[in-house]
Enzyme design. Structure first.
Site, short mmCIF file in Angstrom:
data_model
loop_
_atom_site.label_atom_id
_atom_site.label_comp_id
_atom_site.label_asym_id
_atom_site.label_seq_id
_atom_site.Cartn_x
_atom_site.Cartn_y
_atom_site.Cartn_z
N TYR A 67 -2.32 -1.22 -5.08
CA TYR A 67 -3.27 -0.47 -4.26
C TYR A 67 -2.57 0.06 -3.01
O TYR A 67 -1.62 -0.54 -2.51
CB TYR A 67 -4.45 -1.38 -3.86
N ASP B 17 -3.77 -3.62 4.94
CA ASP B 17 -4.92 -3.91 4.10
C ASP B 17 -4.50 -4.87 2.98
O ASP B 17 -3.63 -4.55 2.17
CB ASP B 17 -5.45 -2.59 3.50
N ARG C 260 -1.50 2.55 9.28
CA ARG C 260 -1.61 1.47 8.29
C ARG C 260 -0.38 1.50 7.42
O ARG C 260 0.04 2.57 6.96
CB ARG C 260 -2.87 1.68 7.45
N ARG D 125 -16.04 -3.18 9.14
CA ARG D 125 -15.58 -1.93 8.51
C ARG D 125 -16.65 -1.16 7.74
O ARG D 125 -16.37 -0.19 7.07
CB ARG D 125 -14.41 -2.26 7.56
N HIS E 108 -6.73 -6.00 0.80
CA HIS E 108 -7.53 -5.53 -0.34
C HIS E 108 -8.05 -6.67 -1.20
O HIS E 108 -8.00 -6.60 -2.43
CB HIS E 108 -6.71 -4.53 -1.18
N TRP F 185 -9.26 -5.95 -7.79
CA TRP F 185 -8.41 -4.78 -7.51
C TRP F 185 -8.51 -4.45 -6.04
O TRP F 185 -8.43 -4.59 -5.14
CB TRP F 185 -8.84 -3.54 -8.28
N GLU G 260 -10.81 4.78 10.43
CA GLU G 260 -9.82 5.11 9.40
C GLU G 260 -9.88 6.62 9.10
O GLU G 260 -10.97 7.20 9.03
CB GLU G 260 -10.13 4.32 8.12
N GLU H 282 -15.64 -2.92 4.14
CA GLU H 282 -15.81 -1.59 3.54
C GLU H 282 -16.71 -1.62 2.30
O GLU H 282 -17.30 -0.61 1.96
CB GLU H 282 -14.45 -0.94 3.22
N GLU I 6 -6.79 -6.47 7.01
CA GLU I 6 -8.07 -6.05 6.43
C GLU I 6 -8.35 -6.76 5.11
O GLU I 6 -7.43 -6.97 4.31
CB GLU I 6 -7.99 -4.53 6.22
O1 EZ4 Z 1 -9.37 1.30 -1.90
O2 EZ4 Z 1 -11.91 3.55 -0.78
O3 EZ4 Z 1 -9.10 0.79 3.41
N1 EZ4 Z 1 -9.25 1.52 2.51
C1 EZ4 Z 1 -9.37 1.17 1.23
C2 EZ4 Z 1 -9.71 2.28 0.28
C3 EZ4 Z 1 -10.34 1.79 -1.03
C4 EZ4 Z 1 -11.05 2.94 -1.70
C5 EZ4 Z 1 -11.84 2.47 -2.92
O4 EZ4 Z 1 -12.59 3.53 -3.41
O5 EZ4 Z 1 -9.26 0.02 0.89
O6 EZ4 Z 1 -8.62 3.09 0.05
CO CO Z 2 -9.55 -1.24 2.60
#
Ligand code: EZ4
Ligand code: CO
Length: 403
Positions: A160, A211, A148, A284, A213, A403, A340, A263, A237
């Site tokens: 992030y 990702d 990743r 996920r 996010h 976030w 992951e 997730e 993702e």
């Molecule tokens: O930011 O698990 O794909 N993985 C992620 C993680 C999340 C954290 C949040 O607690 O997006 O790293």
């Molecule tokens: Co993620």
């Protein structure tokens, strides 16, 4: 009958917080389950202690499906991350007990191995493209088949997926949430050159993931997907927040980049439309936040008939118990895609000695009965809980953002 005689919650902080449920039976067999919910740990601990453990005492530990339904339907109030993480912890611990009584690793109880091991992806990140690619080369040398890529965004102080320590990522970094500023425009400019340079440096034999996010609108995600398609990403993702599942139709109309979501999902209902309309390619959800093995099996079965594969969350905020459960599940589920894998620190691994292992980009849960993870309670007691929150993000004008 293996009667449940006791259940306890153990909170420990070997570098980061973990919540564990330990269940013991009248035959002296003990099983453990992960109940960690990053930044909201004590809510799950209290839910277990106050509202779940009293209901477990005296029950037959073998009746996993019945206990699951008792806790889900019997609460009247359904779903949500706190409830489902608590149910997951019970479910994991009961599967662990069943495996130990049978003398078999959990994957055997789930139908046996469907493959030799689970392909995992590692996290390469850096403050800029050059540092991220250096880091990715390091993963490639270690045998990773999938990586990743997350890079700092020019003009943004923090984002992030980019950590202070390149090899151990820990986003919950403060006793109260830190605030970072976000600009989607700056971000969208920064990703295509990252993938272009990554393909030049790493070649085409390695899977590359990214990702988002939850930072894009559907149309922005469609544009990013179009820009990245030429670099053949394995997946993009969390392109957009998924409370509105039909939002993914718009992304699909614009790009053939494979999509992964889930997730933060807790139940099959969070993913139902995404799966049935084939709006995603990878689901996920993982064991701890997805209601345990019992529920995740149903999600995977639904996904299977729509050619959607698993890609379970595996960040460091899920404990090694969840990692083990995910590997047993991944080895045995027919529609496994990828897992992951963010390595835990040595400090964490010492508290959770485990049988799973990594070799040549693949992981295997090992042959120990049950989950194959133990909790060193004496060591765990030395690491006291420390409040830690995930950061929050605002747009540059101060507007609160995801976030
Ligand atoms: O930011 O698990 O794909 N993985 C992620 C993680 C999340 C954290 C949040 O607690 O997006 O790293
Ligand atoms: Co993620």
């Amino acid at each position: 009958m293996a009667r449940i005689v006791s259940a306890r919650v153990i909170v420990t902080c070997p570098g980061r917080n973990f919540v564990t449920l330990k269940i013991e039976t009248s035959d002296g067999v003990a099983g453990i389950g992960d109940a960690t919910l990053n930044g909201r740990e004590l809510a799950v601990a209290a839910y277990l202690r106050e509202h779940v453990i009293p209901l477990l005492i005296g029950r037959d530990a073998h009746r996993i499906e019945d206990v699951w339904n008792y806790l889900y339907k019997g609460a009247y109030w359904r779903r949500g991350p706190v409830t489902m993480s608590a149910i997951a912890a019970v479910d994991m611990a009961l599967w662990d007990i069943k495996g130990k009584i049978a003398g078999l690793p959990l994957y055997q109880l789930l139908g046996g191995a469907c493959r030799e091991g689970c392909m995992v992806y590692g996290h390469a990140n850096g403050k800029d493209i050059e540092e991220t690619i250096d880091n990715a080369l390091h993963y490639q040398e270690q045998g990773y088949k999938a990586i990743r890529l997350q890079s700092g965004v020019p003009g943004l102080a923090a984002t992030y997926g980019v950590s202070k320590d390149k090899y151990f990522y820990e986003p919950a970094d403060a006793a109260l949430p830190t605030e970072s500023l976000w600009s989607t425009e700056k971000y969208l400019r920064s990703v295509p050159p990252l993938f272009e340079k990554a393909r030049e440096a790493l070649g085409w034999d390695v899977h590359l993931l990214h990702d988002i996010h939850h930072r894009c609108t559907p149309i922005e995600a469609g544009r990013l997907g179009k820009d990245l398609e030429q670099y053949r990403p394995f997946w993009l993702e969390d392109a957009t927040p998924a409370e509105n599942q039909s939002a993914f139709r718009l992304i699909r109309q614009h790009t053939t980049a494979p999509l992964a979501v889930g997730e933060v999902f807790n139940t099959i209902w969070d993913a139902k439309q995404l799966i049935e309309e084939q709006l995603i390619d990878y689901i996920r959800m993982t064991v701890v936040h997805g209601g345990g093995i019992t529920h995740l099996r149903r999600v995977a079965s639904l996904a299977e008939i729509y050619q959607i594969r698993t890609g379970c969350h595996g960040a460091t905020d899920l404990s090694p118990i969840c990692m083990a459960a995910a590997l047993h599940f991944g080895l045995a589920v027919p529609n496994f895609g990828i897992q992951e894998y963010m390595r835990h620190t040595a400090e964490t691994d010492a508290v959770f000695p485990h049988a799973y292992s990594f070799a040549e980009g693949m992981m295997h849960p090992g042959e120990a009965p049950g989950l194959g993870v133990e909790l060193d309670e004496e060591l765990a007691a030395k690491h006291e809980y420390k409040p830690a929150y995930l950061p929050v993000a605002r747009l540059e004008d101060g507007t609160m953002f995801s976030w």
